[in-house]
Enzyme design. Structure first.
Site, short mmCIF file in Angstrom:
data_model
loop_
_atom_site.label_atom_id
_atom_site.label_comp_id
_atom_site.label_asym_id
_atom_site.label_seq_id
_atom_site.Cartn_x
_atom_site.Cartn_y
_atom_site.Cartn_z
N GLU A 238 -11.07 0.54 -3.42
CA GLU A 238 -11.33 0.29 -2.00
C GLU A 238 -11.96 1.50 -1.34
OE1 GLU A 238 -7.85 -1.20 0.01
OE2 GLU A 238 -8.66 -0.83 2.00
N ASP B 21 -13.60 -1.63 3.23
CA ASP B 21 -12.67 -1.71 4.36
C ASP B 21 -13.39 -1.11 5.57
OD1 ASP B 21 -10.68 -1.15 6.27
OD2 ASP B 21 -9.28 -0.22 4.89
N GLY C 162 -3.71 -3.82 6.17
CA GLY C 162 -2.67 -3.46 7.14
C GLY C 162 -2.99 -2.12 7.76
N ASP D 115 -7.18 3.00 -3.15
CA ASP D 115 -7.90 3.07 -1.87
C ASP D 115 -8.15 4.55 -1.56
OD1 ASP D 115 -8.93 2.87 0.68
OD2 ASP D 115 -7.18 1.84 1.56
N LYS E 22 -2.95 5.08 -2.62
CA LYS E 22 -3.97 5.90 -1.99
C LYS E 22 -4.34 7.02 -2.95
CE LYS E 22 -4.04 3.97 2.14
NZ LYS E 22 -5.27 3.36 2.67
N LYS F 253 -9.56 -6.84 8.31
CA LYS F 253 -8.52 -6.43 9.26
C LYS F 253 -8.92 -6.96 10.62
CE LYS F 253 -7.15 -2.15 6.92
NZ LYS F 253 -7.37 -0.69 6.84
N SER G 149 0.87 -1.17 0.00
CA SER G 149 0.00 0.00 0.00
C SER G 149 0.91 1.23 0.00
CB SER G 149 -0.87 -0.02 1.26
OG SER G 149 -1.60 1.19 1.37
N LYS H 123 -1.17 -1.15 -4.45
CA LYS H 123 -2.33 -0.31 -4.10
C LYS H 123 -1.81 1.09 -3.87
CE LYS H 123 -4.66 0.12 0.38
NZ LYS H 123 -5.35 -0.65 1.44
O1 OSB Z 1 -7.10 1.96 4.53
O2 OSB Z 1 -5.95 0.20 4.41
C1 OSB Z 1 -6.09 1.35 4.84
C2 OSB Z 1 -2.99 2.50 6.76
C3 OSB Z 1 -3.57 3.18 7.80
C4 OSB Z 1 -4.93 3.28 7.86
C5 OSB Z 1 -5.73 2.71 6.86
C6 OSB Z 1 -5.15 2.00 5.82
C7 OSB Z 1 -3.76 1.93 5.76
C8 OSB Z 1 -3.04 1.29 4.67
C9 OSB Z 1 -1.63 0.85 4.96
O3 OSB Z 1 -3.46 1.17 3.54
C10 OSB Z 1 -1.46 -0.62 4.91
C11 OSB Z 1 -0.12 -1.01 5.44
O4 OSB Z 1 0.84 -0.98 4.67
O5 OSB Z 1 -0.01 -1.35 6.64
MG MG Z 2 -8.28 0.79 3.26
#
Ligand code: OSB
Ligand code: MG
Length: 368
Positions: free
Chosen positions: A213, A238, A290, A188, A163, A262, A135, A161
């Site tokens: 996402e 999510d 994560g 995402d 953001k 999660k 991510s 992925k």
């Molecule tokens: O939306 O998945 C998410 C990190 C913090 C809060 C929300 C998210 C995330 C990530 C990071 O996408 C995932 C990771 O590399 O731990």
């Molecule tokens: Mg997410």
């Protein structure tokens, strides 16, 4: 099994690279760790609560408060036949899944250690190697993003992925697709869009994304169902999925075709496995998300990812992408094929480095 005590610790760890999402930027993590001592073994858990209530309502502070003042009193001096009984005992407390998840997962680790088997086997995991994705946070420039993706793909990661948020969506995706025509890409949005924005999200369909996402409201399953009807790209939920009932509603309404599971968001292994099993029955693939975890939470994510229906690469990646030095031994490493080999030692399979954890600890409370 009887819980003698739990130890709460807050550790602070600076990220190797700051992580930016549509809801904010994280530079230093504050992480709540829970240690559960039961019949001579210690199980470990980690809260995925953030520093502020911007991903979900809980924070490190609320999780600490709920653990100390409400969850521990339900647990102390109680006999458990197994960790799978924990969830029911915690049920008088409504919500606060991130607080529940710390202790629930820690007790599962303790039980596996008592039995001398890896946690993933106790859970009924079906794979000894898990597929990994990364991510990637919102970057200042598209050039920086392209260079980062290039590096991650060269390391072997199986899907990327990124953001996104309004104003930083079409251009980065278009550039990535031009540069990496065959990469498995997804985005995402962390709830940064509204249903009215659907034409903008529709434009993303030109770039063959695996999924989008959580584009809409963090607790808005209904609007995602409306949106999914307008899109061919699968929506992955999510933030919206906090329980088996939410998953049921989302699937029945057609609000998503994939779920990011999660552990901390749903409150532990018992609810996570129920959602997993429901999705398996409904042919909805899941993958493990994560939350910028330290090695403890990361080890749990690896165990969860061994379940059968975790058929897509998750956001579970190498320790070194986050930390100069992790709090577990060995650190989590990823093979050149973009997989993690699941540990074979008892419990979570990575030893907490107590000396290092104590050094990073800014707050500690022993509950007896
Ligand atoms: O939306 O998945 C998410 C990190 C913090 C809060 C929300 C998210 C995330 C990530 C990071 O996408 C995932 C990771 O590399 O731990
Ligand atoms: Mg997410």
């Amino acid at each position: 099994m009887k819980l003698q005590r739990i130890i709460l610790r807050e550790i602070r760890m600076p990220l190797v690279t700051p992580f930016e999402t549509s809801f904010g930027r994280t530079v230093n993590r504050r992480i709540l760790l829970g240690q559960a001592d039961a019949d001579g073994v210690s199980g470990w858990g980690e809260s995925v609560a953030g520093e502020g209530p911007f991903y979900a309502p809980e924070t490190v502070e609320t999780a600490w408060h709920i653990l100390r003042d409400f969850l521990w009193p339900l647990l102390k001096n109680r006999e458990f036949a197994s960790a799978s009984d924990m969830w029911e005992v915690l049920s008088p407390v409504r919500g606060h899944n991130m607080a529940k998840g710390v202790i629930e997962a820690a007790v599962w680790d303790a039980e596996a250690k008592q039995k001398g088997i890896p946690l993933w086997k106790l859970l009924g995991g079906a794979r000894s190697e898990i597929p990994c994705g990364v991510s990637i946070g919102i970057k200042e420039t598209v050039e920086d993003l392209v260079a980062t993706v290039e590096r991650e793909l060269a390391s072997g990661y199986q899907r990327i992925k990124i953001k996104i948020k309004p104003g930083k969506d079409i251009e980065p995706v278009e550039r990535l697709r031009q540069r990496f025509p065959r990469a498995r890409l997804m985005v995402d949005a962390n709830s940064a869009y509204r249903l009215d924005d659907w034409p903008q999200l529709k434009r993303l369909e030109a770039y063959y994304l695996m999924m989008i996402e959580q584009p809409l409201g963090w607790d808005d399953i209904y609007s995602h169902a409306e949106l999914q009807r307008k899109l061919e790209t699968p929506i992955c939920l999510d933030e919206c999925i906090h329980s088996e009932e939410h998953a049921q509603a989302a699937i029945a309404l057609g609000a998503c075709r994939i779920i990011n599971l999660k552990l901390g968001r749903v409150g532990g292994y018992t609810p996570a496995r129920r959602i997993h099993d429901l999705c398996l029955a409904k042919q909805i693939p899941v993958w493990c998300g994560g939350m910028l975890e330290s090695g403890i939470g990361r080890a749990h994510n690896i165990a969860l990812s061994t379940l059968e229906n975790f058929s897509l690469p998750g956001d579970v990646s190498a320790s070194r992408r986050y930390w100069q030095e992790d709090v577990i031994d060995p650190e989590v490493e990823v093979t050149p094929q973009g997989t993690i080999r699941v540990p074979t030692t008892p419990g979570i399979g990575y030893a907490p480095r107590l000396d290092r954890i104590e050094k990073l600890t800014t707050r500690k409370e022993i509950l007896t």
